[in-house]
Motif scaffolding. Structure first.
Motif, mmCIF file in Angstrom:
data_model
loop_
_atom_site.group_PDB
_atom_site.id
_atom_site.type_symbol
_atom_site.label_atom_id
_atom_site.label_comp_id
_atom_site.label_asym_id
_atom_site.label_seq_id
_atom_site.Cartn_x
_atom_site.Cartn_y
_atom_site.Cartn_z
ATOM 1 N N GLY A 131 3.343 5.790 -7.001
ATOM 2 C CA GLY A 131 3.264 7.020 -6.275
ATOM 3 C C GLY A 131 4.796 7.085 -5.609
ATOM 4 N N HIS A 132 4.671 8.117 -4.584
ATOM 5 C CA HIS A 132 5.836 8.266 -4.286
ATOM 6 C C HIS A 132 5.592 9.228 -2.753
ATOM 7 C CE1 HIS A 132 5.221 13.337 -5.975
ATOM 8 N NE2 HIS A 132 5.595 12.231 -6.899
ATOM 9 N N PHE A 133 6.733 9.552 -2.347
ATOM 10 C CA PHE A 133 6.601 10.469 -1.504
ATOM 11 C C PHE A 133 7.024 12.337 -2.016
ATOM 12 C CE2 PHE A 133 8.303 6.828 0.683
ATOM 13 C CZ PHE A 133 7.310 6.506 1.874
ATOM 14 N N GLY A 134 6.635 13.169 -0.839
ATOM 15 C CA GLY A 134 6.550 14.076 -0.309
ATOM 16 C C GLY A 134 8.583 14.735 0.399
ATOM 17 N N THR A 135 9.134 16.026 0.303
ATOM 18 C CA THR A 135 10.186 16.055 1.536
ATOM 19 C C THR A 135 9.698 17.037 1.996
ATOM 20 O OG1 THR A 135 11.101 16.999 -0.504
ATOM 21 C CG2 THR A 135 11.227 14.666 -0.653
ATOM 22 N N SER A 173 0.630 -1.050 0.215
ATOM 23 C CA SER A 173 -0.246 0.069 -0.507
ATOM 24 C C SER A 173 0.826 1.324 0.055
ATOM 25 C CB SER A 173 -0.973 -0.091 1.258
ATOM 26 O OG SER A 173 -0.210 0.616 2.263
ATOM 27 N N TRP A 174 0.090 2.009 -0.206
ATOM 28 C CA TRP A 174 0.797 3.278 -0.259
ATOM 29 C C TRP A 174 0.975 4.302 1.172
ATOM 30 C CZ3 TRP A 174 -0.474 9.009 0.666
ATOM 31 C CH2 TRP A 174 0.536 10.120 0.077
ATOM 32 N N PRO A 175 2.332 4.764 0.964
ATOM 33 C CA PRO A 175 3.317 5.352 0.935
ATOM 34 C C PRO A 175 4.687 3.792 0.699
ATOM 35 C CG PRO A 175 3.502 6.617 2.906
ATOM 36 C CD PRO A 175 2.760 5.267 2.921
ATOM 37 N N TRP A 176 4.458 3.090 1.795
ATOM 38 C CA TRP A 176 4.858 1.579 2.431
ATOM 39 C C TRP A 176 5.895 1.047 1.057
ATOM 40 C CZ3 TRP A 176 5.237 3.518 7.259
ATOM 41 C CH2 TRP A 176 4.155 4.307 7.555
ATOM 42 N N GLY A 177 5.515 1.086 -0.277
ATOM 43 C CA GLY A 177 5.252 -0.155 -1.025
ATOM 44 C C GLY A 177 6.010 1.072 -1.971
ATOM 45 N N ALA A 196 8.797 -2.410 -2.601
ATOM 46 C CA ALA A 196 8.641 -3.349 -2.171
ATOM 47 C C ALA A 196 8.827 -4.722 -1.781
ATOM 48 C CB ALA A 196 7.139 -2.800 -2.313
ATOM 49 N N CYS A 197 10.955 -4.222 -1.822
ATOM 50 C CA CYS A 197 11.804 -5.713 -2.615
ATOM 51 C C CYS A 197 10.977 -6.710 -1.226
ATOM 52 C CB CYS A 197 13.175 -5.221 -1.908
ATOM 53 S SG CYS A 197 14.068 -6.351 -2.898
ATOM 54 N N TYR A 198 11.247 -8.100 -1.516
ATOM 55 C CA TYR A 198 11.190 -9.210 -0.831
ATOM 56 C C TYR A 198 11.778 -10.311 -1.337
ATOM 57 C CZ TYR A 198 9.300 -12.320 3.247
ATOM 58 O OH TYR A 198 9.227 -13.581 3.730
ATOM 59 N N ASN A 199 12.875 -10.718 -0.176
ATOM 60 C CA ASN A 199 13.294 -11.589 -0.860
ATOM 61 C C ASN A 199 14.028 -12.083 -2.000
ATOM 62 O OD1 ASN A 199 14.865 -13.646 -0.560
ATOM 63 N ND2 ASN A 199 12.774 -15.029 -0.688
#
Length: 334
Positions: free
Chosen positions: A220-224, A119-123, A170-173
């Motif tokens: 999507g992406h983060f802001g700063t 989910s956003w923004p974790w991914g 969202a890398c996993y293994n």
């Protein structure tokens, strides 16, 4: 996004002028519809997608009226608290004197948890693989812009003229939870490094990267936002990353971190001192929080630890970080 998720790309040099001719065959004895794809590899071998330009220099001039807001695609859910996995932490090693061995950068009990989250923004946070063999962390901050620490960039390979960086959100293994082919190599880098002459400050340890694939469009992406020292001591901050040589297969997640000091330099950099749990591989991971509904903002990226025995970690932030992101968004649009 569907196209990326449904394919796996490799890059090879072919002999001659024409394209290689792959062969596809079923794997005998395997359960399910399993196939093997054989691609003829030329004498130059298989390769990663190489980077093009990498600029290592001093911080740039401020950009006025820049749009540094986050972006969430309508198709992605917004979670303010991510889903975590049960711990697979191994028991600590016991030396002969009966003490307990712990990684040097972990302060007190290790409070990090492992994510299994798209989910956003974790991914938007992912793992970075490099031609130098080391790994780091980074986060999307634009439609085609990745933010990480300056020392994650393989500068020695850049100087040798043969470098690459690969970002897996969202890398996993080793693969993205968004889909097998959701990843991108880095085409261009503009960044700094504490090893730069006259730049010993960890506040300079940051870099922005242009991706070949505009992953920020579907993900999507983060802001700063510049860190304000008035926030010192507030347990607001979240850190994510990919610690190496530990039990994590996915991203590490720790919330409730406080920044307890921020040392500024003459070049709009800021060394943010914190007591979050960090081990190698977390470098470049974002330090962020939500500034209101749907407004996640990164204020720094994980940089380093204290070398004088103080057991404190440093993240690189300050107005200069926003200058970098503003420049990258303007020069590397989707």
């Amino acid at each position: 996004m569907v196209e990326l998720a449904g394919r796996q790309s490799i890059h090879v040099f072919a002999d001659g002028d024409g394209p290689p001719e792959p062969e596809i065959c079923r794997v005998d004895g395997a359960e399910g519809n399993l196939w093997r794809v054989d691609v003829p590899v030329g004498t130059a071998g298989d390769v990663a997608l190489p980077g093009r330009t990498a600029i290592r220099g001093r911080p740039r001039e401020p950009v006025s009226d820049a749009d540094l807001a986050p972006y969430r695609p309508e198709w992605l859910d917004l979670f303010y608290v991510p889903r975590v996995l049960p711990s697979r932490r191994k028991k600590p090693i016991k030396p002969l004197d009966g003490d307990t061995l712990q990684p040097r950068w972990v302060i007190g009990p290790d409070n990090r948890q492992e994510l299994n989250e798209t989910s956003w923004p974790w991914g938007c946070v992912g793992k970075i693989f490099t031609s130098a063999g080391w790994e780091g962390s980074g986060a999307l901050v634009g439609r085609r812009v990745l933010l990480t620490a300056g020392h994650v960039v393989p500068w020695a390979d850049v100087a040798a003229g043969n470098w690459w960086m690969r970002f897996v959100p969202a890398c996993y293994n080793g693969k993205s939870l968004h889909g097998a082919g959701v990843q991108s190599y880095v085409s261009d880098v503009s960044g700094f490094n504490p090893d730069l002459e006259g730049g010993a400050s960890a506040g300079w340890d940051r870099a922005v990267c242009r991706l070949y694939e505009p992953l920020g469009n579907p993900l999507g992406h983060f802001g700063t936002l510049p860190y304000d020292p008035a926030w010192n001591g507030q347990r607001w901050w979240i850190n994510m990353g990919y610690p190496g040589h530990m039990w994590f297969l996915g991203a590490s997640y720790e919330s409730g971190i406080s920044i307890n000091g921020a040392n500024s330099d003459l070049h709009r950099g800021l060394e943010c001192r914190h007591f979050g749990d960090i081990t190698p591989g977390n470098s470049g991971g974002p330090m962020f929080t939500f500034f209101g509904a749907g407004n996640p903002r990164i204020v720094a990226v994980q940089s380093s630890d204290s070398a004088d025995g103080d057991m404190v970690n440093f993240a690189a932030g300050g107005p200069g970080l926003d200058d970098d992101v503003a420049w990258a968004r303007a020069n590397w649009p989707a």
